[in-house]
Design an enzyme around this catalytic site. Structure first.
Site, PDB file in Angstrom:
ATOM      1  N   ASP A 677      70.538  52.634  17.383  1.00  0.00           N
ATOM      2  CA  ASP A 677      69.230  51.966  17.382  1.00  0.00           C
ATOM      3  C   ASP A 677      68.300  52.607  16.351  1.00  0.00           C
ATOM      4  OD1 ASP A 677      67.453  49.982  18.713  1.00  0.00           O
ATOM      5  OD2 ASP A 677      66.301  51.774  19.206  1.00  0.00           O
ATOM      6  N   LYS A 681      66.471  51.211  12.775  1.00  0.00           N
ATOM      7  CA  LYS A 681      65.052  51.349  12.472  1.00  0.00           C
ATOM      8  C   LYS A 681      64.809  51.991  11.111  1.00  0.00           C
ATOM      9  CE  LYS A 681      63.614  51.530  17.338  1.00  0.00           C
ATOM     10  NZ  LYS A 681      63.024  52.350  18.414  1.00  0.00           N
TER      11      LYS A 681
END
Length: 814
Positions: A677, A681
């Site tokens: 994740d 980003k």
């Protein structure tokens, strides 16, 4: 003298005719009246159907004739006492017998000619005239019926005859000079040639009949009584926010009626305008409503009076270098259309004289193509011009107003709103008087266009935004809660009316172009249709609502894969789903390009930092010319929460479970703990700073053992955390022994990116980062010595929803 016209709905039933009588009894001063009536509502269509069936040799016409007879007889029986019915029915029967004989003749010949059709259609008005006159007489009014065919003289252009005004005016003036009745009822729509053949004045011709009579006798006013309370700023069946127009000029009314406003028949205005006779449009069923007064001028401060549209338009384009500088091409084009009696609705020509484009009704396009290509056959053969180009499935929309010439930027507002909503304009026409701006658009866009135009010119500063929300779990439900809570504020302070018009979860979809009530959306969604992602996309496109925004609160790759379809349709995207922006670079770039190309927003602030202005800050730096040298960040609120609570004596497993229970991690915590994740980003931030980078170029220094990552299930994953408890304890001990704290850090510098667990010293800005907070350090050409820092809560449904909410508002004000 006063002239009144009552339309088909105004005389459509016994109850409606009673209302007409009451209007004349109670609402009108003493004087002389000419009352023009239409056929009973729907009768003209039945008469046409009768003729068509008879002309095709189908005996079903007799059934339709019986329906016409029954309708009129029932009206008589309901209106009049038994003692008065006999003579009325006798009069009606004579007309019905003549009508039946006419239909029998058409049946025998097997052809419905325009002449026969006019004769056939006349019976609707002739019969209603007799009924209305008798009803007025029964109420004690001095009334009589007069056949308009004895007054209005036309040529023999059957079904759309041209009036001979000198002969007609003479007949009308002479009749009313001799008439003794106070109330003269005339059938509208019908006229006759000098030879006595019945003609009609075109559908809607009853209005025209009334205007002809009013102009001839120089009436005080012409009342048009219908079933609506005057003209509206737009068609209320299409634009629900349409407003009544109290006062309007002749020219404005003529323009609006020409471009589709159905309240008044376009030719009606000309005869009375020349005599400066006011036209008052009133509602038979709400006679106390003001209605619309049409007169010489109408003072107002705003530029646009109304908007309108015509569907089923075709564009004809005559083009070729052989037209340049050669006179006569336009004349020959229009003569070719005239020969086929084709009406031209719109004209536009390029300044180079290389092409000329006209708009006509789709029904005439085949005749037009044959006629024009025949006219220019030699030039086409010599390749001096191209064969006539024909485009169909189009519509015309128009804004009308006497004051447009005095207001700058009217065209800019119109076409700007179209551009922001993906409406392509095929042709534009504006008269030299600047009282009308017309645009040709795709037929599928007319509803959206008319609502946009009305919003732009009549509803400012209130702007309607239509949301389709996918994903109504933790984040999605919080978003809906915030939207409901802030509705009043948005309308009063920002001029925004945000409607949720679609909802979807993993099972069901719920769509309503009129908006979904947010007080019970869960119950409504549970009763919705089964989710089909392809069908959902198609339905949203079909709705074609203005200022549409698709909001994606999911983590679905399937949903992310359809973003381009929305952007190509001018539908903005607001998303917290990181998959699209961290997918293949070409797809990310395609989405950004489509948003620019179709004037749609593509906003994903919540992809990084939840509600923090991480991406917006970066965008502002780049757009203002700053150069990003490095980005260093803690980008996972869930991981920061985990390592802030993973202190001496704590179990790593228990800390992770607590984070999941609080909603700080995904349902499968490995998505957070694996660092994937965070990789997404930092990839998004690198791309937004200008880097061309793919996911597999990012280095991931994972702290999670392979056995934990590869566990068959979430339950097994937690078991593996217990098995490897010593591994996690050692990570904490090593950092603690050095006086440092564990943080999962993302870094981008000099075209390279990495993520991983790091031990952070006390003098670093990351050291004091508490709870679930995120922090981003931007080092740029302008922020070299001291980095620009964005810091705050980076996880949680509330803050993520607020970030999505902010993006929705940003897209609405784009």
């Amino acid at each position: 003298m006063q002239v009144l016209k009552f339309g088909g709905t105004s005389v459509g039933s016994a109850k409606a005719i009673e209302q007409v009588c009451n209007i004349l009894l109670h609402n009108k001063p003493a004087g002389r009246y000419a009352i023009v009536v239409s056929a009973l509502g729907g009768i003209t269509d039945k008469l046409i159907r009768c003729g068509q069936l008879a002309g095709q040799g189908q005996e079903e016409y007799k059934t339709v004739l019986q329906e016409i007879e029954t309708r009129h007889l029932d009206t008589i029986r309901e209106l009049f006492p038994i003692t008065a019915q006999s003579s009325m029915i006798s009069q009606l029967k004579r007309k019905l017998n003549a009508l039946e004989n006419l239909c029998d003749g058409i049946f025998q010949v097997g052809e419905l000619s325009p002449r026969s059709l006019d004769k056939l259609m006349s019976y609707g008005e002739l019969m209603s005239c007799v009924i209305v006159a008798a009803a007025l007489k029964q109420k004690g009014l001095n009334a009589a019926c007069k056949d308009s065919r004895e007054l209005i003289i036309t040529d023999d252009n059957f079904c759309n005859a041209t009036v001979n005004f000198p002969a007609t005016n003479h007949n009308i003036v002479q009749y009313f000079a001799q008439a003794t009745e106070s109330y003269t009822v005339l059938p509208g729509f019908v006229a006759a040639t000098t030879e006595g053949d019945t003609t009609t004045l075109g559908r809607g011709g009853s209005d025209y009949t009334a205007a002809i009579v009013a102009a001839a006798v120089v009436a005080n006013v012409l009342d048009i009584w219908t079933d609506v309370s005057g003209m509206m700023t737009a068609d209320p069946r299409v634009v629900s926010q349409a407003l009544p127009i109290a006062h309007i000029s002749y020219v404005e009314a003529m323009e609006l009626s020409h471009f589709g406003a159905k309240v008044i028949y376009p030719p009606t205005i000309q005869p009375v305008m020349e005599k400066r006779i006011p036209i008052w449009i009133k509602n038979t069923f709400a006679p106390n409503d003001y209605g619309t007064l049409i007169q010489d001028s109408a003072e107002r401060s705003y530029p646009v009076t109304g908007i309108s549209g015509i569907q089923h338009i075709a564009l004809l384009t005559l083009e070729g270098s052989g037209m340049v500088g050669i006179p006569g091409f336009s004349k020959r084009l229009f003569e070719a259309l005239l020969r086929e009696r084709i009406n031209v609705i719109l004209i536009t020509q390029s300044s180079s004289e290389h092409s000329i484009t006209v708009g006509i009704h789709e029904t005439d396009m085949l005749k037009a193509k044959i006629s024009v290509d025949s006219e220019f056959a030699q030039e086409i053969q010599d390749k001096r011009i191209k064969p006539l180009q024909v485009e169909k499935d189009l519509s015309i929309v128009a804004v009308v107003g006497d004051n447009m010439k005095n207001h700058h930027g009217t065209s800019g507002k119109l076409f700007g709103s179209f551009g922001r909503n993906g409406i392509n304009v095929r042709a534009i026409a504006q008269g030299s008087t600047e009282k009308n701006i017309s645009a040709v658009i795709n037929k599928a866009d007319i509803k959206k266009a008319l609502n946009l135009m009305h919003e732009t010119f009549f509803e400012e500063p209130l702007k309607q935004v239509n949301l389709f929300v996918a994903g109504v779990g933790n984040v999605g439900s919080k978003l809906l809660e915030q939207l409901q809570q802030q509705q009043k504020y948005l309308q009063q302070e920002l001029g925004l009316q945000i409607r949720v018009t679609g909802l979807a979860n993993s099972r069901n979809t719920l769509l309503s172009e009129y908006g979904i009530g947010l007080h019970n959306w869960r119950e409504q969604l549970d009763q919705g249709d089964k989710l089909d992602i392809r069908e959902l996309v198609q339905q949203i496109k079909t709705f074609n609502l203005r200022n549409s925004v698709f909001v994606d609160n999911t983590a679905s790759s399937e949903v992310a894969a359809i973003y381009h379809e929305f952007l190509e349709h001018g539908i903005s995207i607001v998303t917290c789903n990181k998959i699209a922006c961290s997918a293949d670079y070409n797809y990310y770039k395609q989405l950004k390009d489509l948003a620019r190309q179709y004037n749609a927003s593509f906003l994903f602030e919540t992809n990084v930092g939840a509600g923090l202005p991480v991406i917006n800050t970066l965008n502002d730096l780049v757009r203002s010319g700053d150069k990003v040298h490095s980005i260093e960040a803690v980008l996972s609120g869930s991981l920061n929460f985990v390592f802030n609570h993973f202190v001496n004596g704590a179990s790593f497993r228990e800390v992770v479970k607590a984070a999941q229970d609080e909603g700080y991690t995904e349902p499968d915590p490995r998505i957070d703990l694996s660092g994937k994740d965070v990789m997404r980003k930092i990839l998004i931030l690198a791309r937004e700073s200008g880097a061309v980078m793919e996911m597999d170029e990012i280095t991931n220094h994972s702290f999670l053992p392979e056995a934990c990552l590869n566990a068959p299930s979430v339950a097994d994953f937690y078991k593996e955390l217990d098995v490897h408890a010593d591994h996690f304890q050692q990570l904490w001990k090593d950092a603690s022994a050095a006086g440092k704290r564990l943080k999962f850090v993302a870094r981008y510098e000099e075209g390279k990116a990495s993520v991983g667990l790091q031990s952070i010293a006390p003098d670093h800005p990351f050291y004091q980062l508490e709870g679930k907070d995120n922090i981003v350090l931007y080092k740029t050409s302008r922020y070299q010595d001291q980095p620009l820092i964005v810091k705050g809560a980076g996880a949680g449904a509330d803050v993520t929803a607020s970030g999505i909410f902010a993006d929705i508002i940003r897209s609405a004000r784009f």
